[in-house]
Design a protein around this motif. Structure first.
Motif, PDB file in Angstrom:
ATOM      1  N   TRP A  21     -43.040  19.294  38.083  1.00  0.00           N
ATOM      2  CA  TRP A  21     -44.448  19.065  37.752  1.00  0.00           C
ATOM      3  C   TRP A  21     -45.328  20.203  38.263  1.00  0.00           C
ATOM      4  CZ3 TRP A  21     -48.573  17.196  41.096  1.00  0.00           C
ATOM      5  CH2 TRP A  21     -49.747  16.905  40.406  1.00  0.00           C
ATOM      6  N   VAL A  22     -45.129  20.581  39.518  1.00  0.00           N
ATOM      7  CA  VAL A  22     -45.988  21.605  40.118  1.00  0.00           C
ATOM      8  C   VAL A  22     -45.674  23.003  39.568  1.00  0.00           C
ATOM      9  CG1 VAL A  22     -46.521  22.790  42.286  1.00  0.00           C
ATOM     10  CG2 VAL A  22     -46.457  20.308  42.221  1.00  0.00           C
ATOM     11  N   VAL A  23     -44.409  23.352  39.507  1.00  0.00           N
ATOM     12  CA  VAL A  23     -44.029  24.709  39.095  1.00  0.00           C
ATOM     13  C   VAL A  23     -44.195  24.907  37.591  1.00  0.00           C
ATOM     14  CG1 VAL A  23     -42.123  26.374  38.981  1.00  0.00           C
ATOM     15  CG2 VAL A  23     -42.465  25.011  41.046  1.00  0.00           C
ATOM     16  N   GLN A  24     -43.743  23.941  36.788  1.00  0.00           N
ATOM     17  CA  GLN A  24     -43.750  24.109  35.334  1.00  0.00           C
ATOM     18  C   GLN A  24     -45.018  23.551  34.664  1.00  0.00           C
ATOM     19  OE1 GLN A  24     -41.448  26.011  34.126  1.00  0.00           O
ATOM     20  NE2 GLN A  24     -40.155  26.000  35.931  1.00  0.00           N
ATOM     21  N   VAL A  25     -45.354  22.282  34.947  1.00  0.00           N
ATOM     22  CA  VAL A  25     -46.475  21.639  34.258  1.00  0.00           C
ATOM     23  C   VAL A  25     -47.817  22.200  34.738  1.00  0.00           C
ATOM     24  CG1 VAL A  25     -47.648  19.436  33.796  1.00  0.00           C
ATOM     25  CG2 VAL A  25     -45.140  19.542  33.809  1.00  0.00           C
ATOM     26  N   LEU A  26     -48.021  22.238  36.058  1.00  0.00           N
ATOM     27  CA  LEU A  26     -49.261  22.819  36.583  1.00  0.00           C
ATOM     28  C   LEU A  26     -49.219  24.351  36.582  1.00  0.00           C
ATOM     29  CD1 LEU A  26     -50.032  20.470  39.629  1.00  0.00           C
ATOM     30  CD2 LEU A  26     -50.974  20.378  37.312  1.00  0.00           C
ATOM     31  N   ASP A  27     -48.057  24.918  36.279  1.00  0.00           N
ATOM     32  CA  ASP A  27     -47.844  26.367  36.183  1.00  0.00           C
ATOM     33  C   ASP A  27     -48.206  27.097  37.476  1.00  0.00           C
ATOM     34  OD1 ASP A  27     -46.888  28.576  34.838  1.00  0.00           O
ATOM     35  OD2 ASP A  27     -48.795  29.020  33.860  1.00  0.00           O
ATOM     36  N   VAL A  31     -50.327  30.570  38.470  1.00  0.00           N
ATOM     37  CA  VAL A  31     -51.661  30.512  39.081  1.00  0.00           C
ATOM     38  C   VAL A  31     -51.616  30.669  40.596  1.00  0.00           C
ATOM     39  CG1 VAL A  31     -52.727  29.181  37.232  1.00  0.00           C
ATOM     40  CG2 VAL A  31     -51.706  27.980  39.160  1.00  0.00           C
ATOM     41  N   LEU A  32     -50.478  30.379  41.206  1.00  0.00           N
ATOM     42  CA  LEU A  32     -50.175  30.598  42.624  1.00  0.00           C
ATOM     43  C   LEU A  32     -50.882  29.664  43.608  1.00  0.00           C
ATOM     44  CD1 LEU A  32     -50.020  34.493  42.727  1.00  0.00           C
ATOM     45  CD2 LEU A  32     -48.143  32.865  42.424  1.00  0.00           C
TER      46      LEU A  32
END
Length: 154
Positions: A21-27, A31-32
């Motif tokens: 969710w954090v790495v892929q969905v929220l990208d 955005v770091l």
């Protein structure tokens, strides 16, 4: 041993869902940084190629995969051969699930995806962590606490 497997499975799935969710969905990989509840909780992308706090980051990820799997095996063997009750099994499950969650990261990304960052009271925390790290820490602590010699001498 069933408790160990259930707890490990829940932690593993929770860890992988939060990372996806954090790495892929929220990208977060792009955005770091995302402020959630500043300064107390933020999402800060960090790729950990070493162990805790990035120590030994120059080593091959395969070394840490093997080390983690050996630790998982040792914990499972310990619980299997010398059970001390439900809390020890829950602790072992936390440790095993968290360790396997980080192993999967190393296999997929070549590093562990850390993203939780907490700061407080004028202290800015330079490191990030993840659900697996929390589980490993609590599980290791619990294994020590709940594995004391509680067997009575006959």
């Amino acid at each position: 041993m069933r408790t160990v497997v259930w707890v490990a499975s829940v932690i593993f799935v929770l860890d992988q869902i939060t990372k996806y969710w954090v790495v892929q969905v929220l990208d977060l990989k792009r955005v770091l940084s995302i402020e959630v509840f500043p300064p107390y909780l933020n999402l800060e992308m960090a790729w950990n190629t070493g162990i805790n706090f990035g120590a030994f980051a120059g080593a091959s990820p395969w070394i840490w995969i093997v080390v983690a799997l050996v630790i998982v095996g040792a914990v499972l063997w310990w619980v299997w051969t010398d059970p001390h009750g439900r809390w020890q099994q829950i602790s072992a499950g936390l440790l095993v699930g968290g360790a396997l969650g980080n192993v999967i990261d190393r296999l997929i990304y070549g590093a562990v995806a850390d993203f939780l960052n907490m700061s407080c009271c004028g202290f800015t925390n330079p490191t990030s962590f993840n659900v697996a790290d929390i589980a490993v820490f609590i599980g290791a602590f619990g294994m020590v606490i709940f594995s004391s010699d509680s067997k009575k001498a006959a």
